[in-house]
Design a protein around this motif. Structure first.
Motif, PDB file in Angstrom:
ATOM      1  N   ARG A  89      13.322   8.659  -2.369  1.00 42.81           N
ATOM      2  CA  ARG A  89      12.227   9.149  -1.527  1.00 42.81           C
ATOM      3  C   ARG A  89      11.803   8.178  -0.447  1.00 42.81           C
ATOM      4  O   ARG A  89      11.719   8.548   0.732  1.00 42.81           O
ATOM      5  CB  ARG A  89      11.028   9.514  -2.408  1.00 42.81           C
ATOM      6  N   LEU A  93      11.542   8.796   3.703  1.00 42.14           N
ATOM      7  CA  LEU A  93      10.201   8.844   4.310  1.00 42.14           C
ATOM      8  C   LEU A  93      10.089   7.829   5.438  1.00 42.14           C
ATOM      9  O   LEU A  93       9.519   8.103   6.489  1.00 42.14           O
ATOM     10  CB  LEU A  93       9.130   8.566   3.260  1.00 42.14           C
ATOM     11  N   LYS A  96      12.128   9.105   8.390  1.00 38.79           N
ATOM     12  CA  LYS A  96      11.548  10.306   9.005  1.00 38.79           C
ATOM     13  C   LYS A  96      10.256  10.018   9.750  1.00 38.79           C
ATOM     14  O   LYS A  96       9.934  10.690  10.734  1.00 38.79           O
ATOM     15  CB  LYS A  96      11.298  11.340   7.898  1.00 38.79           C
ATOM     16  N   ASN A  97       9.509   9.006   9.292  1.00 41.51           N
ATOM     17  CA  ASN A  97       8.164   8.767   9.814  1.00 41.51           C
ATOM     18  C   ASN A  97       8.066   7.553  10.728  1.00 41.51           C
ATOM     19  O   ASN A  97       7.068   6.839  10.722  1.00 41.51           O
ATOM     20  CB  ASN A  97       7.178   8.610   8.655  1.00 41.51           C
ATOM     21  N   TYR A 106       1.983   1.990   5.312  1.00 41.11           N
ATOM     22  CA  TYR A 106       2.430   1.765   3.931  1.00 41.11           C
ATOM     23  C   TYR A 106       1.861   0.460   3.382  1.00 41.11           C
ATOM     24  O   TYR A 106       1.279   0.422   2.297  1.00 41.11           O
ATOM     25  CB  TYR A 106       3.961   1.750   3.892  1.00 41.11           C
ATOM     26  N   ASP A 318       1.755  10.765   4.098  1.00 45.22           N
ATOM     27  CA  ASP A 318       2.987  10.409   3.387  1.00 45.22           C
ATOM     28  C   ASP A 318       2.933   8.977   2.879  1.00 45.22           C
ATOM     29  O   ASP A 318       3.356   8.688   1.748  1.00 45.22           O
ATOM     30  CB  ASP A 318       4.201  10.573   4.310  1.00 45.22           C
ATOM     31  N   GLN A 322       2.884   8.090  -1.079  1.00 41.90           N
ATOM     32  CA  GLN A 322       4.032   7.320  -1.553  1.00 41.90           C
ATOM     33  C   GLN A 322       3.606   6.023  -2.227  1.00 41.90           C
ATOM     34  O   GLN A 322       4.131   5.670  -3.281  1.00 41.90           O
ATOM     35  CB  GLN A 322       4.980   7.018  -0.386  1.00 41.90           C
ATOM     36  N   GLU A 390      16.505  13.604   1.029  1.00 44.76           N
ATOM     37  CA  GLU A 390      15.787  12.920  -0.050  1.00 44.76           C
ATOM     38  C   GLU A 390      15.949  13.702  -1.337  1.00 44.76           C
ATOM     39  O   GLU A 390      16.487  14.810  -1.357  1.00 44.76           O
ATOM     40  CB  GLU A 390      14.298  12.795   0.290  1.00 44.76           C
TER      41      GLU A 390
END
Length: 625
Positions: A89, A93, A96-97, A106, A318, A322, A390
């Motif tokens: 995952r 992520l 994609k982000n 994060y 996200d 996460q 993913e």
């Protein structure tokens, strides 16, 4: 022989107590025995109840088992936190982000919410030496949240063990000279099965990415050879359990049982393999991956920085979800593991170390994944975004397909699925330990028969997991994955954070930590516990509810009734919070005010309620930091 008990007020006639600088002791009992005219005196000296090592209300002679070595605890926490999501995952992520830009939210959420919650759970379990339910002797009205997280951990075991069973199936299937997902022409393949060749996009239409292509040998092996998804029309048509997967699931249950049946004395040794093996394999796969042609293209795509993506609220959601799910706070596991620590263990250092290792592992695994995706993209003449995916599609279709094209593919496949197996096993061990410890601490009869209770728990997860290994089992698994530990676990941790920080009190919690380790948490941690973390969790809970949509799996849309069932599963665990609070209120004696006081006052201070000395009824309690 005469045995005489000398009363405490007569002790001075036996021997005067001298003043000294050592810790104050109490003489518990003196035996005087007269034998052949000679007197013998025996004294039993114990620490004063106010000086014993442990939380108030516990006995100095607490015989709770502890980890054999400190490393057992650290490896268990790391093994639980580092799971399949770190591999399947986080890298996607991040890609994609906004690539490297995703690391900004994060890391921010790691510092203001992830680490504080991680630290809080370790300290809570270690100080009180109890599981997720009985730890709420600090504020009895919140005991329901303990049952909430225990039930959620039980639910997760239903489907998480199935994913481990898939890994075992693939592991045994890899033990051949030619991997079964390399070519078409097998009994499970369709006439449309096509071996991938360099295609420059011609094989794909504008609506389909390579990762979504259902006619490759790897995709057909996963969906038709393993899951038999083609034999089910949807979640209303499950069919019987697959016997091959049933055997793999039995193997998983046996591994879990024999890892946990003796408590932390056995599980603490198993993690020497299950927690370290993924790192060895990940390192080997990383070295192999970066030597492949096209690997650097994949790594560049993984690390590209697109700061404009930070304007998108979904990127922040996200990152928040996460970091929360990655660290594993709220499942009762960290509380259970920490409860077996020595009372003076430095859990602050443990929290920083293990949470950092977990997040670094997620980041590094992205290099192992995207180096191979870059190789796949170059090999098939497509873009990185066409192969990037993913979840199970990454680790059971795309990555195995890439491995099958390498020299020595059998070896690389075996190594890869051993990594998946060990990643899953110790995470599943953690969840089951949370259930066993949480209930055994609450119901002493279960603790007396731990081996039998461990077997019953493992067998219970096996029975429910059979639904997930039917022809339509992937639909049940998707439903449980979305609802069993979605909004409900976020809600559980929100209530937990409020209960500890506001009702029990950050200042009192800080004093507990000081009693264990000799120093108070800094202002930063106290502010996070009281304001930042609860606010963070509240926002994430609201976001998860607002952004919730009907379930889908590829092109399949789940019927409305299945979403109702999903919310029923979620509410079944969340309902313990209000239901237990109401039960606790009406089970307490006294007036309305006294009942409220008993509900929010730690059990060892209930005598203060009758005296009218109720800390939570003062403004000072709510303003304290």
């Amino acid at each position: 022989m005469n045995i005489q008990v000398v009363p405490e007020n007569k002790l001075s006639s036996v021997a005067p107590l001298k003043q000294c600088n050592v810790e104050k002791k109490e003489v518990e009992l003196i035996l005087v025995k007269d034998q052949n005219g000679v007197q013998y005196t025996s004294t039993s000296i114990v620490p004063s109840p106010t000086n014993h090592v442990g939380p108030p209300g516990s006995s100095g002679g607490d015989e709770r088992e502890t980890w054999g070595k400190k490393i057992d605890f650290l490896l268990s926490v790391i093994g639980f936190a580092v799971d399949l999501a770190n591999v399947w995952r986080f890298p996607f992520l991040c890609y994609k982000n906004g690539g490297g830009a995703f690391l900004i939210p994060y890391i921010l959420f790691l510092l203001i919410a992830g680490m504080p919650l991680f630290y809080m759970e370790l300290a809570l379990g270690q100080y009180n030496r109890e599981g997720a339910a009985t730890v709420w002797k600090i504020c009895p009205v919140f005991k329901g949240v303990g049952y909430t997280v225990i039930l959620i951990a039980f639910y997760v075991g239903f489907y998480y063990n199935v994913i481990i069973a898939w890994s075992i199936h693939y592991l045994f299937a890899s033990m051949t000279n030619e991997l079964p997902w390399l070519h078409c022409g097998n009994p499970w393949n369709t006439p449309n099965c096509t071996v991938p060749q360099p295609m420059n996009g011609s094989f794909l239409d504008n609506r389909t990415s390579y990762a979504k292509n259902k006619n490759t040998p790897a995709a057909e092996y996963y969906e038709r050879g393993v899951l038999h998804l083609h034999e089910s029309r949807g979640i209303g048509d499950l069919g019987p359990p697959r016997w091959e997967l049933s055997l793999c699931l039995v193997a998983v249950v046996f591994i879990l049982y024999f890892s946990l049946w003796k408590g932390v004395k056995s599980s603490g040794k198993v993690v020497y393999i299950t927690a370290t093996m993924p790192y060895i394999v990940l390192f080997v796969l990383l070295i192999r991956g970066i030597t492949l042609p096209g690997a650097m293209d994949g790594i560049r795509a993984y690390l590209h920085i697109d700061l404009k993506m930070l304007n998108n609220p979904k990127v922040w959601i996200d990152a928040a979800t996460q970091i929360f799910y990655s660290l594993g706070a709220g499942f009762g596991v960290l509380i259970a593991f920490a409860s077996y620590n020595k009372f003076d263990n430095n859990c602050y250092r443990d929290a920083l170390l293990t949470s950092t290792i977990n997040c670094v592992t997620s980041f590094v695994s992205g290099f192992a994944i995207f180096s191979v995706l870059g190789y796949m993209a170059q090999k098939h003449g497509v873009r990185i975004e066409d192969v990037a995916t993913e979840g199970p599609g990454l680790v059971f279709i795309i990555y195995p397909e890439a491995i099958s094209t390498l020299p020595g593919s059998t070896f690389w496949a075996i190594v890869f699925f051993i990594m998946l197996l060990t990643l899953g096993i110790d995470s599943s061990m953690g969840g089951m330990e949370a259930v066993i410890t949480g209930l055994a601490d609450d119901f002493k009869i279960l603790k007396k028969h731990r081996k039998l209770f461990t077997f019953a728990t493992a067998f219970g997860t096996f029975l429910f997991a059979l639904l997930c290994i039917t022809n339509g089992g992937i639909y049940v698994l998707t439903l449980l994955d979305s609802y069993a530990a979605g909004t409900s676990i976020l809600f559980g941790v929100l209530i937990e954070a409020i209960g500890v920080s506001w009702f029990y009190g950050v200042d009192r919690f800080s004093e507990d930590i000081e009693r264990m380790m000799g120093f108070k948490p800094g202002l930063y941690w106290r502010l996070c516990w009281k304001f930042v973390s609860p606010t963070f969790l509240l926002v994430v809970v609201i976001a998860s509810i607002v952004t919730s949509t009907g379930l889908t799996l590829d092109d399949y849309v789940f019927p409305p009734w299945s979403n109702v069932v999903g919310w029923g599963v979620a509410l079944s665990s969340m309902m313990f919070v209000p239901v237990y609070a109401v039960y606790k209120f009406f089970s307490m004696p006294g007036t309305f005010k006294e009942r409220i006081a008993y509900c929010v006052t730690p059990e060892h201070e209930h005598h203060l309620v009758k005296e009218g000395n109720i800390r939570q009824f003062t403004l000072k309690h709510w303003l304290a930091i």
